[in-house]
Design an enzyme around this catalytic site. Structure first.
Site, short mmCIF file in Angstrom:
data_model
loop_
_atom_site.label_atom_id
_atom_site.label_comp_id
_atom_site.label_asym_id
_atom_site.label_seq_id
_atom_site.Cartn_x
_atom_site.Cartn_y
_atom_site.Cartn_z
CG HIS A 194 -7.99 -5.89 9.50
ND1 HIS A 194 -8.08 -6.77 8.44
CD2 HIS A 194 -9.27 -5.62 9.86
CE1 HIS A 194 -9.35 -7.01 8.18
NE2 HIS A 194 -10.08 -6.33 9.03
CB VAL A 196 -6.53 -8.71 5.21
CG1 VAL A 196 -7.90 -9.34 5.11
CG2 VAL A 196 -6.61 -7.21 5.42
CE LYS A 197 -3.99 -3.50 6.31
NZ LYS A 197 -5.27 -3.32 6.95
CB ILE A 198 2.43 -8.35 7.33
CG1 ILE A 198 2.34 -7.35 6.16
CG2 ILE A 198 3.60 -9.29 7.17
CD1 ILE A 198 2.20 -7.97 4.79
#
Ligand code: PLP
Length: 394
Positions: A194, A196-198
């Site tokens: 997603h 917002v993930k790394i």
């Protein structure tokens, strides 16, 4: 209930970092013959496996799908018992509930904010006596910091349950020098891509595992339970066109557009991690004088720093600081209200007090902005506003 309009947020708590090279990788796929089921997905899977030390990576359209897929592939269904952490996104638990499993929650360790191995051991002892041992445990590497998987793995061997790590926050993290994803103490590891993930693929996720048969089952179940491999078919195929449905499955496939973006982003993973770590170290110094609790670091667990979570003294203070920062355009957030306090779980008998440490943590939790594009002057501004909010409200 009155609807409160959301103030506009100029510094988000998390966001993607897309480069021109990332865009070029996606455009290349758009010019190719394959938008889905082409070569980009297996290539991304190989890169993911090489990076994490897993034998297999199976890419899908979200971590939520990945959770449901791997639970099902491990045999979770009606009557199964699945235990997880209350300090997680709802998907970790609801993917099991959707399969008909009975879900329960093990309290967190307030130092790590992860499922507590001691609480787990106590619950296992009691469950062993009652004949209610879990079939599957899903530890969640909250905020990017690995759980103590060596301790959890030892309990899994002793009590005979399966383990799936929810590493949606933790691509690039390490535990005792081993990358999260290597499945040293688990059956499988789930990642999220997603924004917002790394690293991101827009929406996307993956299951990592070591076992060949599990990987084959995951590949089949993500695509309708279908195989095109004659060796997997119960009878000789009528011809080369034939596919066999071995069981009902889903369409959880990732597209080649997403996989190309993911492969390009994976090439930037070290730079993303270095930036997140540098910002976390900076927060630690900048926040030292404020009346709040900062995340505790641990030399054994190298966090991916998906989130930077501070804890304020109590719920009313957290509410006022949250509102003041949001009004100032700072996208603070709260991760997580214990899952079992959500209405659906409350209606199934869960009540406040079930996991006191997770509830205590939630009362004061506040996630500050942390992402690779956050500038040092933005970070200074966040800390200044936070300091003013605390000074004005205390
Ligand atoms: C711990 C955890 N597990 C699972 C998920 C689900 O991920 P996705 O949005 O890729 O479905 C999330 C997403 O926020 C998460 O934080």
């Amino acid at each position: 209930m009155s609807a409160v309009p959301a103030p506009s947020v100029s510094i988000p708590y998390g966001r993607q970092d897309i480069s021109e090279a990332d865009i070029a990788a996606v455009v290349e796929v758009l010019h190719s013959d394959w938008l889905t089921q082409g070569p980009a997905v297996p290539r991304f899977e190989q890169l993911l496996a090489a990076r994490t030390g897993a034998r297999h990576a199976v890419a899908v359209n979200s971590a939520t799908s990945a959770l449901q897929l791997v639970y099902r592939a491990l045999g979770i269904g009606p009557g199964s018992r699945v235990w997880t952490s209350p300090n997680t996104f709802v998907a970790t638990a609801s993917a099991a509930a959707l399969l008909g499993a009975e879900v329960d929650f093990i309290d967190i360790d307030p130092r790590t904010l992860n499922l507590c191995p001691q609480r787990l051991e106590e619950r296992l002892e009691a469950a062993g006596r009652d004949g209610t041992l879990p079939d599957l445990l899903v530890p969640v590497h909250f905020a990017g910091r690995s759980c103590d998987m060596a301790a959890i793995g030892a309990l899994a061997k002793r009590y005979g349950f399966r383990v799936v790590e929810d590493a949606a926050h933790a691509l690039g993290a390490e535990a005792d020098g081993v990358p999260v994803g290597a499945c040293r103490h688990s059956d499988a590891v789930v990642l999220s891509f997603h924004p917002v993930k790394i690293v991101t693929t827009g929406e996307g996720g993956a299951v990592l595992c070591q076992d060949d048969a599990l990987a084959t089952r995951l590949q089949e179940l993500r695509s309708h339970g279908i195989t095109r491999d004659p060796a997997r078919m119960p009878a000789e195929p009528d011809g080369a066109w034939q596919y066999d449905q071995l069981e009902p499955g889903w369409n959880f496939r990732m597209t080649d557009l997403q996989a190309a973006l993911g492969a390009s982003q994976l090439g930037r993973l070290d730079a993303f991690l270095a930036r997140r770590r540098a910002l976390a170290v900076r927060y630690e110094a900048l926040l030292a004088a404020l009346a709040l609790q900062r995340p505790q670091r641990d030399a054994r667990m190298r966090s991916a720093w998906h989130l930077y979570v501070v804890q304020l003294a109590d719920a009313p203070l957290r509410r006022r600081v949250f509102d003041a920062l949001r009004a100032a355009g700072i996208g603070v957030n709260v991760h997580y209200r214990p899952v079992y306090l959500q209405p659906w779980w409350r209606a199934r008998g869960f009540a406040p007090g079930h996991c006191p440490e997770a509830e205590r943590y939630y009362a004061g939790a506040l996630s500050l902005p942390l992402h690779p594009r956050l500038s040092e002057s933005e970070q200074n501004h966040v800390v200044l506003q936070l300091g003013e909010a605390l000074a004005g409200l205390s």
